[in-house]
Design an enzyme around this catalytic site. Sequence first.
Site, PDB file in Angstrom:
ATOM      1  N   GLY A 154      -5.653   5.796  -3.725  1.00 60.85           N
ATOM      2  CA  GLY A 154      -4.295   5.657  -4.291  1.00 60.85           C
ATOM      3  C   GLY A 154      -4.317   4.607  -5.382  1.00 60.85           C
ATOM      4  O   GLY A 154      -3.428   3.756  -5.474  1.00 60.85           O
ATOM      5  N   SER A 179      -4.113   4.646  -8.763  1.00 63.75           N
ATOM      6  CA  SER A 179      -3.664   4.835 -10.145  1.00 63.75           C
ATOM      7  C   SER A 179      -2.335   4.175 -10.489  1.00 63.75           C
ATOM      8  O   SER A 179      -1.961   4.145 -11.662  1.00 63.75           O
ATOM      9  CB  SER A 179      -3.533   6.335 -10.413  1.00 63.75           C
ATOM     10  OG  SER A 179      -2.566   6.883  -9.532  1.00 63.75           O
ATOM     11  N   GLY A 216       1.251   1.539  -8.948  1.00 64.83           N
ATOM     12  CA  GLY A 216       1.882   0.693  -7.928  1.00 64.83           C
ATOM     13  C   GLY A 216       0.906  -0.270  -7.272  1.00 64.83           C
ATOM     14  O   GLY A 216       0.103  -0.933  -7.946  1.00 64.83           O
ATOM     15  N   TYR A 217       1.002  -0.346  -5.951  1.00 69.58           N
ATOM     16  CA  TYR A 217       0.193  -1.316  -5.217  1.00 69.58           C
ATOM     17  C   TYR A 217      -1.304  -0.999  -5.236  1.00 69.58           C
ATOM     18  O   TYR A 217      -2.138  -1.909  -5.152  1.00 69.58           O
ATOM     19  CB  TYR A 217       0.700  -1.410  -3.776  1.00 69.58           C
ATOM     20  CG  TYR A 217       1.902  -2.321  -3.642  1.00 69.58           C
ATOM     21  CD1 TYR A 217       1.921  -3.565  -4.259  1.00 69.58           C
ATOM     22  CD2 TYR A 217       3.013  -1.952  -2.890  1.00 69.58           C
ATOM     23  CE1 TYR A 217       3.008  -4.418  -4.135  1.00 69.58           C
ATOM     24  CE2 TYR A 217       4.106  -2.806  -2.758  1.00 69.58           C
ATOM     25  CZ  TYR A 217       4.088  -4.037  -3.382  1.00 69.58           C
ATOM     26  OH  TYR A 217       5.164  -4.892  -3.267  1.00 69.58           O
ATOM     27  N   ALA A 236      -7.177  13.068  -2.046  1.00 75.36           N
ATOM     28  CA  ALA A 236      -7.812  12.131  -1.098  1.00 75.36           C
ATOM     29  C   ALA A 236      -7.876  12.692   0.315  1.00 75.36           C
ATOM     30  O   ALA A 236      -8.695  12.251   1.131  1.00 75.36           O
ATOM     31  CB  ALA A 236      -7.035  10.815  -1.079  1.00 75.36           C
ATOM     32  N   LEU A 242      -2.072   5.105  -0.299  1.00 78.27           N
ATOM     33  CA  LEU A 242      -1.557   6.429  -0.668  1.00 78.27           C
ATOM     34  C   LEU A 242      -0.046   6.500  -0.455  1.00 78.27           C
ATOM     35  O   LEU A 242       0.466   5.977   0.530  1.00 78.27           O
ATOM     36  CB  LEU A 242      -2.159   7.504   0.226  1.00 78.27           C
ATOM     37  CG  LEU A 242      -3.480   8.141  -0.137  1.00 78.27           C
ATOM     38  CD1 LEU A 242      -3.685   9.395   0.707  1.00 78.27           C
ATOM     39  CD2 LEU A 242      -3.547   8.490  -1.598  1.00 78.27           C
ATOM     40  N   TYR A 261       5.810  -1.002   4.793  1.00 74.80           N
ATOM     41  CA  TYR A 261       7.048  -1.689   4.432  1.00 74.80           C
ATOM     42  C   TYR A 261       7.929  -1.731   5.664  1.00 74.80           C
ATOM     43  O   TYR A 261       7.957  -0.781   6.449  1.00 74.80           O
ATOM     44  CB  TYR A 261       7.753  -0.929   3.299  1.00 74.80           C
ATOM     45  CG  TYR A 261       9.029  -1.583   2.851  1.00 74.80           C
ATOM     46  CD1 TYR A 261       9.006  -2.810   2.184  1.00 74.80           C
ATOM     47  CD2 TYR A 261      10.265  -0.986   3.098  1.00 74.80           C
ATOM     48  CE1 TYR A 261      10.176  -3.423   1.785  1.00 74.80           C
ATOM     49  CE2 TYR A 261      11.445  -1.604   2.686  1.00 74.80           C
ATOM     50  CZ  TYR A 261      11.389  -2.825   2.038  1.00 74.80           C
ATOM     51  OH  TYR A 261      12.557  -3.437   1.646  1.00 74.80           O
ATOM     52  N   TYR A 309      14.680   3.955   6.362  1.00 74.78           N
ATOM     53  CA  TYR A 309      13.249   3.642   6.244  1.00 74.78           C
ATOM     54  C   TYR A 309      12.608   3.425   7.622  1.00 74.78           C
ATOM     55  O   TYR A 309      12.006   4.331   8.183  1.00 74.78           O
ATOM     56  CB  TYR A 309      13.025   2.432   5.309  1.00 74.78           C
ATOM     57  CG  TYR A 309      11.579   2.422   4.850  1.00 74.78           C
ATOM     58  CD1 TYR A 309      11.217   2.995   3.635  1.00 74.78           C
ATOM     59  CD2 TYR A 309      10.565   1.922   5.665  1.00 74.78           C
ATOM     60  CE1 TYR A 309       9.884   3.062   3.250  1.00 74.78           C
ATOM     61  CE2 TYR A 309       9.236   1.978   5.289  1.00 74.78           C
ATOM     62  CZ  TYR A 309       8.905   2.541   4.081  1.00 74.78           C
ATOM     63  OH  TYR A 309       7.585   2.605   3.715  1.00 74.78           O
ATOM     64  N   VAL A 334       9.531  -1.588  -7.476  1.00 64.94           N
ATOM     65  CA  VAL A 334       9.852  -0.279  -8.064  1.00 64.94           C
ATOM     66  C   VAL A 334       8.558   0.472  -8.350  1.00 64.94           C
ATOM     67  O   VAL A 334       7.716   0.004  -9.121  1.00 64.94           O
ATOM     68  CB  VAL A 334      10.652  -0.463  -9.377  1.00 64.94           C
ATOM     69  CG1 VAL A 334      10.909   0.881 -10.047  1.00 64.94           C
ATOM     70  CG2 VAL A 334      11.963  -1.173  -9.094  1.00 64.94           C
TER      71      VAL A 334
END
Length: 396
Positions: free
Chosen positions: A47, A49, A51-52, A111, A138, A228, A238, A277
Amino acid sequence: MIVKPRIRGFICTTAHPTGCARNVQDQVNYVRGRPQVKGSSNALVVGCSAGYGLASRISAAFGCGANTIGVSFEKEPSERKTGSAGWYNNFAFDRLASSANLFSHTINDDAFADHTKIAVIEAIRKNFGSIDLLIYSLAAPIRTHPKTGEVFRSTIKPIGQTMNSRTLKLDVLTGNCEVAEIDIEEATDEEIRSTTAVMGGEDWEYWIEVLSEAGVLAKNFKTVAYTYLGNELTWPIYRGGTIGKAKEHLDETCHKLKQRFGQSGVDASIAVLKAVVTQASTAIPVVPLYFSILFREMKAKGTHEDCIDHIHRLFHEQLYQEPRREDDSGRIRMDNYELDEAVQASVAKSWERINSDNVHELADVNGFQADFLRLFGFGHPEVDYDAEVNPVPLQG
Ligand code: NAD
């Protein structure tokens, strides 16, 4: 071509090659300006590419000096259509790593598929023999199960009750926005099962299993998956919803990995990260309103972090340091600034009062809007967005 943002809700179907490259460069510059971390030498980021995951790869490479292999699933550009932002981010990362004499290899494939895992093992064997870090970052909408072929889709819904809440309806181009009521129906058992199959821990476990069987895990191997938790305002959608169930499965997987592979030296953990974001997070209803109120409070307190500050802090103060800031379940808590009592008390107060008339006063809508556009390479102060740009960047 001249590339402008083409937006529907919180989806942007174009990405700016130069803007994405500048964003990656900015993150690399940030890490270069921070203390080096005595950490990973050879890292795999699943994963990688955006964000985190992207911030993790940059922290491993430019913060620790690690060779990196990255896996992500991104859309290639053509002469007539831009690629996805993640594709441009990978391209920029590989180029910057190469000019810094850091090995990098990016695999653009699913993946979840066995052939991708085999390709990664081959790349590890060929280039450095073993990895000492696997970051599992991911965020996927869909997974084809590698053993059964069943296709699972993730959904974001509450469990056990219809949810009535508020969200931010934002026109990301003009900044016009309103606070709107939304009802979200409860998930079916099938949707809970599917979301857990996509975003739970099974695939993470498969990765560790095949890498361990292939003998490519170094003696000091660590693996970290991201989660999260958030606060009461987002819990129904969530933590208490379908995605929360999947994340519970990720927690259980972490315990399982410790039991199964702990004796061979595998150090598995979960890091609880803050709200930022990203393409994944903006797809969650309610989140844009909570995030923009939160960002206003955190910025006022001077504790706001973006992906790169946050992940560099994770690498610098937690991953390679003892004692770690762990909760009762052994998760590394990076969300300490977000969940700070004073911040949360102010967020709760604003949440009670917020409406379409005072939204700009109580929430950092402009910051949210800028962060969103930046995900796709737009809004960078040093990029000329009226200039022609080749959607297929030249190699070399
Ligand atoms: P993101 O949307 O920015 O990135 C998702 C990554 O997953 C991309 O690299 C994408 O290419 C990759 N990906 C998706 N499907 C794939 C597939 N089939 N094969 C290979 N790669 C695939 O997401 P993010 O927000 O950075 O989320 C990463 C992790 O961090 C998630 O586990 C998320 O729950 C967690 N997290 C996010 C936040 C937040 O506020 N954004 C907060 C805490 C934890």
